[in-house]
Write an enzyme that holds these catalytic residues in place. Sequence first.
Site, PDB file in Angstrom:
ATOM      1  N   ASP A 170       0.812  -1.217   0.000  1.00  0.00           N
ATOM      2  CA  ASP A 170       0.000   0.000   0.000  1.00  0.00           C
ATOM      3  C   ASP A 170       0.840   1.259   0.000  1.00  0.00           C
ATOM      4  O   ASP A 170       0.428   2.280  -0.495  1.00  0.00           O
ATOM      5  CB  ASP A 170      -0.885   0.049   1.250  1.00  0.00           C
ATOM      6  CG  ASP A 170      -1.780  -1.148   1.315  1.00  0.00           C
ATOM      7  OD1 ASP A 170      -1.585  -2.038   0.480  1.00  0.00           O
ATOM      8  OD2 ASP A 170      -2.655  -1.182   2.182  1.00  0.00           O
ATOM      9  N   TYR A 171       2.001   1.160   0.588  1.00  0.00           N
ATOM     10  CA  TYR A 171       2.736   2.382   0.828  1.00  0.00           C
ATOM     11  C   TYR A 171       3.446   2.922  -0.383  1.00  0.00           C
ATOM     12  O   TYR A 171       4.238   3.829  -0.277  1.00  0.00           O
ATOM     13  CB  TYR A 171       3.658   2.214   2.024  1.00  0.00           C
ATOM     14  CG  TYR A 171       2.914   2.666   3.240  1.00  0.00           C
ATOM     15  CD1 TYR A 171       2.868   4.015   3.548  1.00  0.00           C
ATOM     16  CD2 TYR A 171       2.171   1.790   3.990  1.00  0.00           C
ATOM     17  CE1 TYR A 171       2.130   4.458   4.615  1.00  0.00           C
ATOM     18  CE2 TYR A 171       1.436   2.223   5.056  1.00  0.00           C
ATOM     19  CZ  TYR A 171       1.423   3.568   5.375  1.00  0.00           C
ATOM     20  OH  TYR A 171       0.690   4.015   6.431  1.00  0.00           O
ATOM     21  N   LYS A 172       3.143   2.360  -1.526  1.00  0.00           N
ATOM     22  CA  LYS A 172       3.759   2.884  -2.733  1.00  0.00           C
ATOM     23  C   LYS A 172       3.262   4.298  -3.002  1.00  0.00           C
ATOM     24  O   LYS A 172       3.964   5.088  -3.576  1.00  0.00           O
ATOM     25  CB  LYS A 172       3.439   1.977  -3.910  1.00  0.00           C
ATOM     26  CG  LYS A 172       4.380   0.798  -3.935  1.00  0.00           C
ATOM     27  CD  LYS A 172       4.357   0.110  -5.262  1.00  0.00           C
ATOM     28  CE  LYS A 172       5.276  -1.088  -5.207  1.00  0.00           C
ATOM     29  NZ  LYS A 172       4.721  -2.226  -5.856  1.00  0.00           N
ATOM     30  N   VAL A 173       2.058   4.560  -2.591  1.00  0.00           N
ATOM     31  CA  VAL A 173       1.510   5.891  -2.788  1.00  0.00           C
ATOM     32  C   VAL A 173       2.403   6.869  -2.039  1.00  0.00           C
ATOM     33  O   VAL A 173       2.764   6.641  -0.896  1.00  0.00           O
ATOM     34  CB  VAL A 173       0.099   5.957  -2.204  1.00  0.00           C
ATOM     35  CG1 VAL A 173      -0.561   7.244  -2.618  1.00  0.00           C
ATOM     36  CG2 VAL A 173      -0.709   4.766  -2.632  1.00  0.00           C
TER      37      VAL A 173
END
Lengths: 612, 725
Positions: free
Chosen positions: A26-29
């Site tokens: 998720d933390y690619k954003v």
Amino acid sequence: MAEWNAYYQNEDEDEEQEEGEQSGGDYKVTGRDSLVFLVDASKEMFIKGEDGEPSNFDMTMQVVRSVYTSKIISSHRDLVALVFYGTEQSKNPRNSFKYVYVYHDLDEPGAKRVQEVDALRGEKGARLAAETMGSGETSLGDALWCCANLYSDIKLRLSHKRLMIFTCRDEPHRGDSAKDRQARTKASDLKETGVIIDLMHLMKPGGFDVAPFFRDIVSQPEDESELGLHLEPCDKLEDLQKRVRAKEQKKRAMARLNLCLGEGINVAVGIYATAVTARKPAAIRLYRETNEPVRSKTRTFHMQTGSLLLPSEIKKAQTYGKKQIVMERDEVDSIKKFQDPGLYLIGFKPMEKLKTHHHIRPAVFLYPEEGEVKGSACLFSALLMKCSERNVFALCRCVSRRNYPPRFVALVPQREEVDEGKVQFTPPGFNVIYLPYADDLRTLDPPQCPSASQIQVDKMKEIVSKLRFKYRSEAFENPVIQQHYRNLEALALDMMAPEDTEDLIMPKVDQINHRLGPLAEEFKDLVYPAGYNPESKSVAKRKTAIVGGVAEKKPKAEVPEDELRAHVQNGTLGKLTVPVLKEACKQFGVRTTGTKKQELIDALTTRLTDTV
Amino acid sequence: MAGTKSALVLCMDVGFSMSNSAPGEEPPFELAKKVIQKFVQRQVFAENKDELALVLFGTDSTKNPLDRDGQYQNITVHRHLMIPDFELLEEIENQVHPESQQADWMDALVVCMDLLQTETKGKKFDRLNVALLTDLSTQANQDHLDVIIENLKQAGITLQFFLPFPAEDDEEGGGDSDRRGPGHPGTGKGLSREQKESLDLVKHVMLSLDEEDGLDQVYTFRDAIEQLCMFKRIERRPMAWPCQLTIGSCLSIRIVGYKAVTEERLKKMWVTVDAQSNQKEDVKRETVYCLDDDNETEVKKDDTIQGFRYGSDIVPFSKVDQDQMKYKHDGKCFAVLGFTKQNLVRRHQFMGSQVVKMFAPKDDEHAGVALSALIRALDELQMVAIVRYAYDRRSNPQVGAAFPCVKQDYECLMYVQLPFMEDLRQFTFPSLENNKKLSPSDTQLSAVDSLIDSMMLVQKDDDDADQKDIFKVHHIPNPAFQRHFQCLHHRAVNPGTPLPPMEPWLKAALERPDVISERCQAPLEEIKRKFPLIEVEKKKKLKTSAQIFGKDAEEPDAKKAKGDEEEDYNLADIAEGSVTSVGSVDPARDFRTLIKLKSLPFGEVCQQLTHRIEQLLSNKNTHYYMKSITCIQAFREQSVKLGNADLYNSYLQSLKRSIPNRRLEVFWDLLVQDAITLISKDEVEGSTVSKNEANQFLVVEEKKEEAAVPSAEDTGDVDDLLDMM
């Protein structure tokens, strides 16, 4: 060098992960999530409930603490702040606001902050709060303004901004319309900068009326049907925790795909991971001298020439039937490619065709993305209603990412469910169940055993009913992770010993025994012959194994120094066995990289001839 | 079954009659060869311990241990019993040809039996098998038939026949062609007398080995090829996990667990090899640690310690301490915490990647009865056991559910892991049904209804109550493995050729069944009409540079330039989106790509580029100068295109100012030669530099340079450059 690093970074993991490990990404954003707790510190908040129930303030602090610790575990990069309003003392960056006390400004939560929140809990906490902050006048407008400054002081890019107001007063300014107006303006300023304002209203005598004031303060729900404002106020810790938790995590789609029903009928959907195995985080390497983190770089180079290898200078190979088969790197990728990412409807099946044991990985959740294809939500909703009504699931072929081979999935309809407080506890959408291929089912050879008689079964039924409980998925904490964080907490805070963790997945043996009473014996009499001990065989085996293990290890291989020196001089070290040599190396503090006999001998020889 | 080991002799007829075929049909020899090839391929990739031998009969020469006194002639043991490899495949491809003799298949069978008996001595095999591929056109010697059958039985050797025609569809029998399907070669042609007699003999042999199902082991070549086109599914030996199920401390039941369902992976990984030598030993990977400072100072691994993040704090925590303080438990465990209703354990909350089935130990019928009582009690009450499960002392304990499973021929508990509180993410989503804007109308709902009707994959047969599932996912082999082996096999056999397309059967297996596709046509059309779906135009997340600088993006010139540009770059590169910043390898290209992608603001990309230029210029070397010049050219060209001259002009001016200090005169000279000057008003409207000034910018310098630098040196440099290019 930087590019090399980037290029090779994931190469190795490629195969390991293959697929399935799609969660957690998720933390690619870019950007951080942030959350501000804006807590009312007026006298009303400190009034204890009847029967010694905790005060609203106490409850709020417990929730704040649990959010802090869960952020530390699950998303430590999120920023959290704790601000009190209606205080007597003021403490804020430029001290420009009265009656606003910034207890924690926006930052990653750490051990110290958890401790500081702890200090505000309970009887003592109330006293501490009274001493340090006190209760004074209220200006929600100033408080909101101060929070706006907290956001703007942050140099990092924030992706999700949320502010939660905890209060039990529905008319904080007691009808001072100027202050009300100011608060409304400030709230709308905040909302304009993308901050979502939630109200966590707490119980007060006479009920909490959202309408007159707070309706204009909080953010409009995502759509008209979201029930944000019709909620009853919270009077239980559990409720409050649930409510906060539901809002506190930003949901992010793992992937956005098209669900294709047929030629030209594409419904845009997002895939969400609702349950991801939480793991102990990976260790970070630190430089011994300064305790600063170090970065690791992995390079691929040629053994002979020592030059770095370009991607084009590398191929991939596997060996089968004594033959090495070589492929280009992009060929290896292209083998995995079947179709472009997406879900493709094959057909429908009745729910009973979904077998319990067809389970290969945790399910994910599907929800329409109206923002990608307009009309998606309507068709999705129709499918959901009909599948649920007719008790069928949709079978789809699913390619979740580029160059991923297809998997078949069952889309199981899930209707929305809300509790008495109208808080949603089951969201509407499809659960995506991954189905196994033929390769994933193993052939077993079940033993032929006699079945139990009805009397035996009935006795067991009695046992089962004695030990009934209501299973809730959130009831069990992971003792491994909890212990890990308690340890870290203890180290970070210089505590003498880590706080005790309760292992919730340990059977409560005494209670079980007590509840069963004579039933266990009665059952055993029914199924086991006299003298049969189900534990006997394996226990006996284990004991001998332990004894054997210890016995083998005991005689330590040690050779007196003189003897060793003699061996070195005569060049007869080779006569000794490897364990003996290893022991000798230890004895003289010789560091050896290898474990081969010759290496050990060489190392010992150099050492002993040096010192002679 | 997995884990067993078998020995198999492939016994193939290569005699002259095998090459006969009706016009337009493939000769039996070719079909038989295909069967063998496919079979061996599967064995090679399955990588089990099965051993294979190949015996040919009807060969011109004779080579077998029984060759004596003119007996057992024209039979060749081509390969003795061993694990098959690619060598065998190549031999089959290149050395097995139709030959001109005929041999008695019964003799060949005896040679195979002898081979199996002598070559399996001292090794343990669970299964011995002979597969005979022949057209049965030779007269078989029936003298020792009984002895042979008796020997087969005694040695436990099983037989399989592969024939060009179906065994049960001979002319007398007839009638049964419905089941076998038409189109088998040989059926229309009629069998010769020898073939009929031999076929009877085959039936006799097979039925005496297995009275009931003996004939099931007689296949046609075509059926075999069809079945063998699939690579073997991955099989693993199930590992027993003995433990005790405990309820409190007084009641325990011995159990054995086996992994029943889990996502299987390929057994082998890709190994990185050097492209030239194909040796993996030539490639070495190395991990180094460095400080996060400007110099990326490397530190030794020994000088690092382990730490963990606790929120914003980083806590040094050595391995030793960690091991000492970590959560410890008593090891292997399957302890009941309590029982709960099955419907409280939701299917979508299953965690982990496996299902473990728990049985009673094989030799313990008391445990069997006790376990059965638990399974049946749970089944009747519709409940499950919630248990603590730990595989062993080293692994982390889990919480999970044990479901009862009562089948016709066995009972077991099925264990599935359940989530911990930490695993769950409570997301709320806007309601769908209560939203008037989104809720479907009745006609829309009925369209979906008829779609579901038309696409039901499970159909009730009219005559009996049985449901027929026409799309069983768990019968489909993992297509990724099939494709993987297909490509590996292709590359091994046909090196140097591109990879083949996907096998048609595999493609078809992944598609919607034809019946369904046909039936759902009309309902799908209806859906299309009733539900308008409009793709939303994506708003550009980042403003384009033109927007940012408020310049003439709309001007035809700019557009034209864009169009021209398109061809210059590798579109694939752009589509890949691999360029995220201006790298050092080809900064000019990266710069152009980034500008084109518009993923970053123009200003930032320019900054990245100038940063690279400065880096390059710090190396006083003509090669780097040259690279810098291409960067500056790219900078200029893109700036003109986008109509933004300011960044470029100010950079070039500052560069010029820094020339004397940095002793970059040589570089400046090159710049002058290439006439790379400021962007003038004539080129870009917004520029503050006039044409004259732009020209002057270099001219002044030129004079200076002429005076300062001897021309000889100049030319020398240019020569070097040319050499380099």
